[in-house]
Structure formats: C-alpha cells, structure tokens
Design a protein around this motif. Structure first.
Motif, PDB file in Angstrom:
ATOM      1  N   LYS A 133      10.772  13.773   3.299  1.00  0.00           N
ATOM      2  CA  LYS A 133       9.814  14.851   4.260  1.00  0.00           C
ATOM      3  C   LYS A 133       9.816  14.711   5.627  1.00  0.00           C
ATOM      4  O   LYS A 133       9.567  15.370   6.396  1.00  0.00           O
ATOM      5  N   CYS A 134       9.659  13.125   6.067  1.00  0.00           N
ATOM      6  CA  CYS A 134       9.604  12.726   7.293  1.00  0.00           C
ATOM      7  C   CYS A 134      10.868  12.164   7.870  1.00  0.00           C
ATOM      8  O   CYS A 134      10.706  11.740   9.182  1.00  0.00           O
ATOM      9  N   GLY A 135      11.715  12.045   7.207  1.00  0.00           N
ATOM     10  CA  GLY A 135      13.075  11.271   7.648  1.00  0.00           C
ATOM     11  C   GLY A 135      12.805   9.752   8.063  1.00  0.00           C
ATOM     12  O   GLY A 135      13.511   9.205   8.984  1.00  0.00           O
ATOM     13  N   GLY A 185       0.900  -1.275  -0.086  1.00  0.00           N
ATOM     14  CA  GLY A 185      -0.088  -0.054  -0.017  1.00  0.00           C
ATOM     15  C   GLY A 185       0.971   1.114  -0.001  1.00  0.00           C
ATOM     16  O   GLY A 185       0.416   2.311  -0.221  1.00  0.00           O
ATOM     17  N   ILE A 186       2.039   1.042   0.171  1.00  0.00           N
ATOM     18  CA  ILE A 186       2.934   2.400   0.261  1.00  0.00           C
ATOM     19  C   ILE A 186       3.829   2.186  -1.174  1.00  0.00           C
ATOM     20  O   ILE A 186       4.629   1.407  -1.445  1.00  0.00           O
ATOM     21  N   SER A 187       3.495   3.131  -2.129  1.00  0.00           N
ATOM     22  CA  SER A 187       4.096   3.134  -3.430  1.00  0.00           C
ATOM     23  C   SER A 187       5.613   3.488  -3.074  1.00  0.00           C
ATOM     24  O   SER A 187       5.876   4.273  -2.219  1.00  0.00           O
ATOM     25  N   ASN A 188       6.317   3.235  -4.235  1.00  0.00           N
ATOM     26  CA  ASN A 188       7.804   3.670  -4.314  1.00  0.00           C
ATOM     27  C   ASN A 188       7.959   5.460  -3.988  1.00  0.00           C
ATOM     28  O   ASN A 188       8.737   5.796  -3.515  1.00  0.00           O
ATOM     29  N   ALA A 189       7.089   6.128  -4.921  1.00  0.00           N
ATOM     30  CA  ALA A 189       6.858   7.544  -4.886  1.00  0.00           C
ATOM     31  C   ALA A 189       6.784   8.100  -3.276  1.00  0.00           C
ATOM     32  O   ALA A 189       7.335   8.840  -2.907  1.00  0.00           O
ATOM     33  N   THR A 190       5.605   7.275  -2.582  1.00  0.00           N
ATOM     34  CA  THR A 190       5.463   7.650  -1.277  1.00  0.00           C
ATOM     35  C   THR A 190       6.572   7.250  -0.299  1.00  0.00           C
ATOM     36  O   THR A 190       6.867   8.040   0.505  1.00  0.00           O
ATOM     37  N   LYS A 191       7.334   6.457  -0.641  1.00  0.00           N
ATOM     38  CA  LYS A 191       8.390   5.796   0.168  1.00  0.00           C
ATOM     39  C   LYS A 191       9.556   6.899   0.174  1.00  0.00           C
ATOM     40  O   LYS A 191      10.161   7.227   1.276  1.00  0.00           O
ATOM     41  N   LYS A 192       9.583   7.552  -0.901  1.00  0.00           N
ATOM     42  CA  LYS A 192      10.786   8.504  -1.052  1.00  0.00           C
ATOM     43  C   LYS A 192      10.272   9.848  -0.451  1.00  0.00           C
ATOM     44  O   LYS A 192      11.101  10.620   0.234  1.00  0.00           O
ATOM     45  N   LEU A 193       8.917  10.080  -0.385  1.00  0.00           N
ATOM     46  CA  LEU A 193       8.377  11.429   0.351  1.00  0.00           C
ATOM     47  C   LEU A 193       8.505  11.053   1.869  1.00  0.00           C
ATOM     48  O   LEU A 193       8.711  11.894   2.619  1.00  0.00           O
ATOM     49  N   LEU A 194       8.385   9.712   2.352  1.00  0.00           N
ATOM     50  CA  LEU A 194       8.489   9.524   3.590  1.00  0.00           C
ATOM     51  C   LEU A 194       9.980   9.525   4.306  1.00  0.00           C
ATOM     52  O   LEU A 194      10.162  10.295   5.167  1.00  0.00           O
ATOM     53  N   ILE A 195      10.933   9.273   3.318  1.00  0.00           N
ATOM     54  CA  ILE A 195      12.227   9.621   3.649  1.00  0.00           C
ATOM     55  C   ILE A 195      12.756  11.136   3.409  1.00  0.00           C
ATOM     56  O   ILE A 195      13.144  11.908   4.388  1.00  0.00           O
ATOM     57  N   VAL A 237      -2.034   6.198   6.300  1.00  0.00           N
ATOM     58  CA  VAL A 237      -1.244   6.241   7.329  1.00  0.00           C
ATOM     59  C   VAL A 237      -1.257   5.079   8.336  1.00  0.00           C
ATOM     60  O   VAL A 237      -0.479   4.428   8.726  1.00  0.00           O
ATOM     61  N   THR A 238      -2.590   5.064   8.976  1.00  0.00           N
ATOM     62  CA  THR A 238      -3.032   4.116  10.053  1.00  0.00           C
ATOM     63  C   THR A 238      -2.887   2.594   9.391  1.00  0.00           C
ATOM     64  O   THR A 238      -2.434   1.776  10.072  1.00  0.00           O
ATOM     65  N   HIS A 239      -3.234   2.580   8.180  1.00  0.00           N
ATOM     66  CA  HIS A 239      -3.374   1.267   7.759  1.00  0.00           C
ATOM     67  C   HIS A 239      -1.748   0.704   7.490  1.00  0.00           C
ATOM     68  O   HIS A 239      -1.642  -0.404   7.640  1.00  0.00           O
ATOM     69  N   TRP A 240      -0.997   1.644   7.306  1.00  0.00           N
ATOM     70  CA  TRP A 240       0.425   1.138   7.144  1.00  0.00           C
ATOM     71  C   TRP A 240       0.890   0.949   8.321  1.00  0.00           C
ATOM     72  O   TRP A 240       1.593  -0.061   8.695  1.00  0.00           O
ATOM     73  N   LEU A 241       0.492   1.504   9.415  1.00  0.00           N
ATOM     74  CA  LEU A 241       1.073   1.624  10.771  1.00  0.00           C
ATOM     75  C   LEU A 241       0.648   0.043  11.328  1.00  0.00           C
ATOM     76  O   LEU A 241       1.390  -0.455  12.064  1.00  0.00           O
ATOM     77  N   LYS A 242      -0.463  -0.262  10.984  1.00  0.00           N
ATOM     78  CA  LYS A 242      -1.048  -1.561  11.436  1.00  0.00           C
ATOM     79  C   LYS A 242      -0.198  -2.712  10.933  1.00  0.00           C
ATOM     80  O   LYS A 242       0.082  -3.681  11.694  1.00  0.00           O
ATOM     81  N   GLY A 282       0.628  15.315   2.346  1.00  0.00           N
ATOM     82  CA  GLY A 282      -0.262  15.820   1.450  1.00  0.00           C
ATOM     83  C   GLY A 282      -1.798  15.053   1.229  1.00  0.00           C
ATOM     84  O   GLY A 282      -2.390  15.258   0.394  1.00  0.00           O
ATOM     85  N   PHE A 283      -1.876  14.175   2.281  1.00  0.00           N
ATOM     86  CA  PHE A 283      -3.068  13.433   2.185  1.00  0.00           C
ATOM     87  C   PHE A 283      -4.293  13.935   3.057  1.00  0.00           C
ATOM     88  O   PHE A 283      -4.012  14.677   3.757  1.00  0.00           O
TER      89      PHE A 283
END
Length: 208
Positions: free
Chosen positions: A40-42, A28-38, A74-79, A67-68
C-alpha cells in the motif's frame, strides 16, 4: 498504476518471513503490517520508512493508508527507525530507548546514561525478554549520535510538541546539551531542506 500495484502484490506474496524481518527490523510491526507497508505504501526498508514518515502529516497519511485510527503506532516505528541510523543499532535497543522516551538521534546525543538507567530498568522489568545493554554499549551509541551532525546538520525525524515533549529528564546537564545541539537546524530549516539528504541514508542493516 494497476501494473505497479500488481507488481507490489506479487513481490509481497513472494517474501518469506526472514525477508520481512531483514527489510524492516523494527519491534511492533507485524509481518502482516510489513506486507501492507510494501503493497500500500511502497515501503520496503528503513530508509523508505524514514523518507515517507519524517513529519507528523506524513505519518498521518501512512496511518490512514494502513487503516489505523491515528498515527501513534507509526510514530512509534519511526522513532525506532531514526535510531537505526546509528551504526550497530539493534531492534531491542532501539525499542528500549524509544520506550524510555528517546524520540530520535538528536535526543540520543543528549542522553546521560545514569539518568537513563532507572527508566531503562523499569522498562526492562516489563519486557524481560530484552537483555539489558551495558553502560559501555549505551555510551558508545550516545557518542556516535553526537558525531552524526552529517546529513546536512539535520535529523530526519521531526517530532512536534503536540506529539511528545523532549525527554529532558534523560538529558545531561544543560551546558552539555547546548554543546551537542549548537549546530542543529530548527524544524523549519529541516523542512526547508526538503529532506533531500535522506537519499544518502545508510543504516547499520545490510539490506538485500
């Protein structure tokens, strides 16, 4: 700082697809979003995701940075991330359990396989690419979850009542559930601990 931001962007650009898959192996986390996690969020790995997304407010902040519209993705990922604390967890099984209603390791420790089975079959019917795990595999995860009263007798992921009710329809008989939960701390006690135990998290993933 500008230097830190620049460094994060340089690291993000240098990451290959296989690196991204190993850093955060969550469906559920695309590679584009993974790059944003790195950038924008570290957030480079599951431990960092759990540290920065353990509470609903933290997940709201992450969603805003990404930007959600809300924190539900995010909660779905955290579970899924919380379930990765169980040894030998896989991306497919973590995703499958969460889709069945499991919120965290604490829930997993309470599961009755035969109550899970019909729900799991319904999810698998809609996701034919996922191979059905056998009874032995699921029961091994459940038994391992029951032993995970370490980390200060706490669990990292806090799901509030307004986010999702506990999946009691999957739980073993009340007495068995009470035995499992007897030593768990309350949400307020978890928060009081400051979630410091997350510094010692080890997942089944071999991180670079």
């Amino acid at each position: 700082s500008e230097s830190t931001t620049s460094d994060s962007k340089n690291v993000t650009r240098s990451l290959k697809k296989e690196d991204l898959n190993s850093l955060i192996p969550i469906k559920g986390i695309s590679n584009a979003t993974k790059k944003l996690l790195i950038s924008k969020c570290g957030i480079y790995d599951i431990a960092a995701l759990l540290t920065q997304g353990a509470t609903q407010e933290q997940r709201r902040v992450l969603a805003e940075k990404l930007g959600f519209e809300n924190e539900k993705p995010v909660t779905h990922w955290l579970k899924q991330a919380d379930l990765w604390r169980v040894p030998n967890m896989t991306s497919d099984i973590a995703f499958l359990l969460v889709m069945c209603g499991v919120r965290n390791v604490q829930d997993l420790a309470c599961i009755d396989y035969f109550k899970l089975l019909p729900v799991m079959h319904a999810i698998l019917a809609a996701n034919p690419e996922i191979e059905e795990p056998n009874e032995e595999t699921i029961n091994q995860y459940i038994e391992m979850a029951k032993t995970m009263k370490g980390f200060g007798n706490t669990y990292s992921l806090i799901i509030s009542d307004n986010e999702q009710d506990e999946p009691s329809y999957l739980f073993a008989e009340e007495q068995q559930q009470s035995d499992v939960l007897a030593d768990y701390k309350s949400e307020s006690e978890m928060l009081a601990d400051g979630l410091g135990f997350l510094q010692d998290i080890t997942t089944s993933l071999l991180l670079p």
